[in-house]
Design a protein around this motif. Structure first.
Motif, mmCIF file in Angstrom:
data_model
loop_
_atom_site.group_PDB
_atom_site.id
_atom_site.type_symbol
_atom_site.label_atom_id
_atom_site.label_comp_id
_atom_site.label_asym_id
_atom_site.label_seq_id
_atom_site.Cartn_x
_atom_site.Cartn_y
_atom_site.Cartn_z
ATOM 1 N N LEU A 156 4.988 8.946 -8.211
ATOM 2 C CA LEU A 156 5.871 8.252 -7.354
ATOM 3 C C LEU A 156 5.320 7.597 -6.076
ATOM 4 O O LEU A 156 5.826 6.637 -5.313
ATOM 5 N N PHE A 157 4.507 8.357 -5.392
ATOM 6 C CA PHE A 157 3.953 7.734 -4.192
ATOM 7 C C PHE A 157 3.225 6.589 -4.353
ATOM 8 O O PHE A 157 3.137 5.659 -3.706
ATOM 9 N N THR A 158 2.564 6.369 -5.549
ATOM 10 C CA THR A 158 1.998 5.048 -6.003
ATOM 11 C C THR A 158 2.733 3.960 -5.943
ATOM 12 O O THR A 158 2.718 2.905 -5.496
ATOM 13 N N LEU A 159 4.050 4.380 -6.583
ATOM 14 C CA LEU A 159 5.278 3.309 -7.005
ATOM 15 C C LEU A 159 5.582 2.737 -5.311
ATOM 16 O O LEU A 159 5.597 1.645 -5.030
ATOM 17 N N LEU A 160 5.955 3.895 -4.319
ATOM 18 C CA LEU A 160 6.197 3.596 -3.017
ATOM 19 C C LEU A 160 5.171 2.607 -2.257
ATOM 20 O O LEU A 160 5.646 1.745 -1.746
ATOM 21 N N THR A 161 3.851 3.137 -2.421
ATOM 22 C CA THR A 161 3.178 2.355 -1.700
ATOM 23 C C THR A 161 2.605 0.963 -2.282
ATOM 24 O O THR A 161 2.577 0.219 -1.487
ATOM 25 N N THR A 162 2.983 0.924 -3.434
ATOM 26 C CA THR A 162 2.559 -0.359 -4.125
ATOM 27 C C THR A 162 3.844 -1.305 -3.461
ATOM 28 O O THR A 162 3.302 -2.401 -3.332
ATOM 29 N N ALA A 163 4.716 -0.702 -3.439
ATOM 30 C CA ALA A 163 5.836 -1.709 -3.079
ATOM 31 C C ALA A 163 5.893 -1.968 -1.686
ATOM 32 O O ALA A 163 6.214 -3.013 -1.575
ATOM 33 N N LEU A 164 5.386 -1.178 -0.910
ATOM 34 C CA LEU A 164 5.141 -1.293 0.478
ATOM 35 C C LEU A 164 4.205 -2.641 0.713
ATOM 36 O O LEU A 164 4.467 -3.620 1.511
ATOM 37 N N PHE A 165 3.114 -2.474 0.084
ATOM 38 C CA PHE A 165 2.013 -3.415 0.333
ATOM 39 C C PHE A 165 2.398 -4.753 -0.375
ATOM 40 O O PHE A 165 1.866 -5.811 0.200
ATOM 41 N N THR A 166 2.874 -4.596 -1.503
ATOM 42 C CA THR A 166 3.527 -6.156 -2.299
ATOM 43 C C THR A 166 4.346 -6.787 -0.983
ATOM 44 O O THR A 166 4.204 -7.911 -1.090
ATOM 45 N N GLY A 167 5.183 -6.016 -0.810
ATOM 46 C CA GLY A 167 6.254 -6.522 0.360
ATOM 47 C C GLY A 167 5.439 -7.218 1.535
ATOM 48 O O GLY A 167 5.818 -8.342 1.754
#
Ligand code: SF4
Ligand code: SF4
Ligand code: SF4
Length: 470
Positions: A156-167
């Motif tokens: 879950l944290f990986t998903l949220l972090t990837t979403a953050l950096f992708t954005g």
């Protein structure tokens, strides 16, 4: 705000005619407030699961049901998302916390002057999404990602972090369009959606001067954005990519965008006769995964399915239940053999047609049956897991409860719906799916002879046979 409510085309009902729905969709806080709520739930679950492993002597499957993190994510949310996707398209996307994170990090990146790039063609094609989905399923088989709260938390944290950096570094909903591991599943399963964002009147769009729904200047707005997914709402004719975020409904000043409720697989939607390669590969992978998932509910079928990976493990001098080998078989080898068989059946009659063309022609009708199989497994899982919820709410880590269940101090909850009801529902869902798959195939491939339908009937019969024996 007054909303023009044209008479809908075809047999569709415009949900915006319902005052409550209209007010909600046009409200500036939609969908943000729902996304904030789901984000809070995701964060809470990720924090609860952080560092948690099954205690000694407790089976990891039982522990997954008692820990609030794994119970909610894999036992409740996941089956509901599968049902939601098939019936209502990308309805989950409307409230998804990852979209919220990437939306706001994209704004933040822009504000601090990061030169954000558009998503490359390769990334938007979906190959990476398919690879990420396969990776998750391999982790499920290999390290029991779905049973170990610590791993689910990292996920879950990986998903949220990837979403953050992708954005931060890429623009225009890049995470959803090129990185979200469930993006392809929602795209494939949701094509017959009963919920559809569509324009009402062709004339209104033709005479529209502002074209607010696609105007680049509107993309940076918070409310009433031009389509952040870079779709053209005025020409939208498929549920595959629309996130049902409602932004185009807000931005369209002539109020020509509607939210229709209509029958499954509406005839007005566009259908591709040939699925793209990433989509075809995804459907092939998921056919193996769903077959295995259905087999797990019937011991003999499970043993039969696992015979080959167990032999492979022995051959490689590994534990007979090696998860990685089982994952490799389920996701790659078995689907490849299955689709080789499907291709060979058609090839007997049509020698000039290549395997790849056959696969791409069959993929979209077949995914209807496959998604139905996924729904059936989903309902079986949901009804047997949901009874654990009160225990998990009282003891979110699941430590105490799992010990009580293991020692027999507390009785393990029974499924909330009887076995017969699940069985009848499952068979009905599968039969309906074969009907729709058959109809969809005829709609898209009307020039092809009936023997093309054989793989579809074979997969439907295979799933029905397994479910009937549950
Ligand atoms: S595509 Fe993925 S990240 Fe984007 S809204 Fe849908 S589920 Fe969320
Ligand atoms: S959907 Fe609305 S904003 Fe877009 S072209 Fe049509 S009328 Fe104009
Ligand atoms: S078409 Fe409309 S509802 Fe669909 S993603 Fe674009 S803005 Fe959102």
């Amino acid at each position: 705000m007054k909303v023009k409510t044209d008479t809908p085309k075809h047999n569709e009902f415009d949900l915006l005619r319902i005052s409550l729905v209209r007010k909600m969709v046009l409200w500036a806080g939609f969908p943000y407030i729902f996304q904030i709520l789901t984000l809070l739930v995701f964060l809470t679950l990720a924090i609860i699961g952080w560092g948690l492993f099954p205690p000694n002597g407790v089976d990891d499957k039982l522990f997954a049901k008692t820990c609030l993190t794994n119970l909610t994510i894999w036992g409740l949310w996941w089956p509901l998302m599968i049902w939601g996707a098939v019936l209502f398209g990308r309805i989950w996307c409307a409230v998804c916390p990852m979209e919220l994170i990437s939306n706001f990090s994209e704004r933040f990146g822009r504000t601090i002057g990061i030169k954000q790039k558009p998503l490359s063609k390769w990334l938007s094609s979906g190959y990476l999404i398919v690879a990420l989905y396969a990776l998750i399923q391999l982790l499920v088989a290999g390290v029991h990602l779905h049973r170990i709260p610590a791993y689910t938390s990292i996920f879950l944290f990986t998903l949220l972090t990837t979403a953050l950096f992708t954005g931060l570094f890429l623009k225009d909903r890049a995470f959803c369009r090129g990185f979200c591991p469930v993006g392809m599943l929602l795209n494939a399963y949701g094509r017959g959606s009963m919920l559809a964002v569509r324009h009402a009147s062709d004339q209104t769009c033709a005479s529209c001067r502002s074209r607010d729904c696609v105007l680049p200047a509107n993309r940076k707005k918070l409310v009433g954005r031009s389509c952040p997914s870079l779709l053209n709402p005025a020409k939208l004719n498929s549920a595959s990519d629309c996130l049902v975020c409602g932004q185009c409904i807000k931005s369209c000043t002539p109020f020509n965008m509607k939210l229709f409720f209509r029958p499954l697989f509406h005839p007005a939607d566009y259908r591709e006769p040939l699925a793209s390669w990433p989509l075809t590969i995804f459907i092939m992978l998921v056919s193996g995964f769903v077959t295995y998932e259905l087999c797990t509910e019937w011991e003999q079928a499970k043993q039969f399915f696992l015979w080959m990976p167990q032999r492979l493990s022995l051959f490689l001098d590994l534990n007979t239940n090696n998860g990685w080998i089982q994952g490799f078989w389920t996701l790659f080898l078995f689907p490849f053999l299955l689709w080789l068989f499907f291709g060979a059946i058609v090839k007997v009659f049509e020698r000039s047609c290549s395997f790849t063309t056959i696969w791409r022609r069959l993929a979209l009708p077949l995914v209807i049956v496959i998604s139905a199989g996924h729904m059936v497994k989903g309902i079986a899982k949901f009804v047997s897991w949901v009874g654990f919820l009160p225990y998990a709410v009282r003891d979110p880590s699941g430590f105490k409860t799992s010990h009580q269940f293991t020692s027999g101090m507390v009785q393990i909850p029974e499924p909330i719906i009887g076995h017969l009801v699940v069985l009848i529902t499952g068979i009905a869902v599968l039969l309906i799916s074969v009907y729709f798959a058959n109809r969809e195939f005829k709609r898209t491939q009307c020039e092809l002879p009936a023997y093309w339908l054989l793989p579809l009937y074979i997969s439907g019969t295979m799933f029905l046979f397994v479910v009937y024996n549950w």
